[in-house]
Design a protein around this motif. Structure first.
Motif, mmCIF file in Angstrom:
data_model
loop_
_atom_site.group_PDB
_atom_site.id
_atom_site.type_symbol
_atom_site.label_atom_id
_atom_site.label_comp_id
_atom_site.label_asym_id
_atom_site.label_seq_id
_atom_site.Cartn_x
_atom_site.Cartn_y
_atom_site.Cartn_z
ATOM 1 N N GLU A 72 0.838 -1.210 0.000
ATOM 2 C CA GLU A 72 0.000 0.000 0.000
ATOM 3 C C GLU A 72 0.870 1.255 0.000
ATOM 4 N N GLU A 73 1.946 1.234 0.767
ATOM 5 C CA GLU A 73 2.858 2.377 0.803
ATOM 6 C C GLU A 73 3.500 2.598 -0.563
ATOM 7 N N ALA A 82 0.939 4.070 -2.951
ATOM 8 C CA ALA A 82 0.532 5.438 -2.606
ATOM 9 C C ALA A 82 1.626 6.467 -2.881
ATOM 10 N N LYS A 117 4.738 10.464 -0.283
ATOM 11 C CA LYS A 117 3.970 11.490 0.433
ATOM 12 C C LYS A 117 2.795 10.894 1.215
ATOM 13 N N ASP A 118 2.100 9.918 0.655
ATOM 14 C CA ASP A 118 0.899 9.355 1.270
ATOM 15 C C ASP A 118 1.099 7.941 1.816
ATOM 16 N N CYS A 175 2.415 6.569 4.630
ATOM 17 C CA CYS A 175 1.987 6.245 6.006
ATOM 18 C C CYS A 175 0.471 6.176 6.113
ATOM 19 N N ASP A 176 -0.211 7.146 5.540
ATOM 20 C CA ASP A 176 -1.678 7.150 5.601
ATOM 21 C C ASP A 176 -2.265 5.923 4.914
ATOM 22 N N ALA A 177 -1.677 5.530 3.790
ATOM 23 C CA ALA A 177 -2.192 4.377 3.046
ATOM 24 C C ALA A 177 -2.033 3.084 3.843
#
Length: 172
Positions: A137-138, A141, A144-145, A147-149
């Motif tokens: 997922e990281e 993503a 930039k995104d 961690c959130d992913a």
């Protein structure tokens, strides 16, 4: 001095009853490490002291796990996590970590304690697969995104199982 070794497939397995103990300052720089940490990491105490704790971070660990850890610590709460660490020689070892804020007499956080013990085979198998999915997922993503992913994947996994993060890790 961050670990620049190439990861190997050589696993070091902690012994039952061993505890890896370290202490860091507020920035995550090591201020104390016990002999078991020195043994398993493969570093000398002098190589660890003052270095960022991520000197032992294995690239198989999703960034989202550490974001979750730091977010939890920022709330002045302890955090439990299964972590795959990398030794100075590129080998690795799994731990079940408890990280907790260290408070001064006025209740201010002055650093962090971490106590790690041997992770169970069941936990390693389950968390290894989950961490690989989080890493994917990281990757998808982007930086930039990332961690959130990966945190979204973790949150959705927990929601599907109907458990909190703490219930999940403490059940393994």
């Amino acid at each position: 001095m961050k670990n620049r070794q190439t990861p190997s497939s050589q696993e070091r397995v902690m012994r039952e009853g061993d505890f890896i103990v370290s202490k860091t300052d507020l920035k995550g720089r090591i201020t104390y490490c016990n002999r078991v940490f020195i043994e398993f990491s493969g570093y000398q105490a002098s190589e660890l002291m003052g270095e960022q704790h991520n000197i032992v971070r294995h690239p198989d660990m999703p960034r989202g796990v550490f974001k979750f850890l730091w977010d939890t610590l920022a709330q002045k709460k302890e955090c439990f996590a299964f972590v795959k660490n990398m030794c100075k020689d590129g080998s690795f070892y799994w731990v079940f970590a408890n990280v907790t804020p260290d408070f001064d007499a006025n209740g201010q956080v002055v650093g962090y304690f971490s106590v790690r013990r041997k992770a169970s085979t069941k936990a390693i198998a389950l968390m290894g697969g989950l961490y690989q999915a989080m890493l994917e997922e990281e990757r998808k993503a982007g930086s930039k995104d990332a961690c959130d992913a990966s945190l979204a994947l973790l949150t959705n996994t927990l929601k599907q199982q109907g458990v909190s993060y703490e219930q999940f890790v403490l059940s393994l």
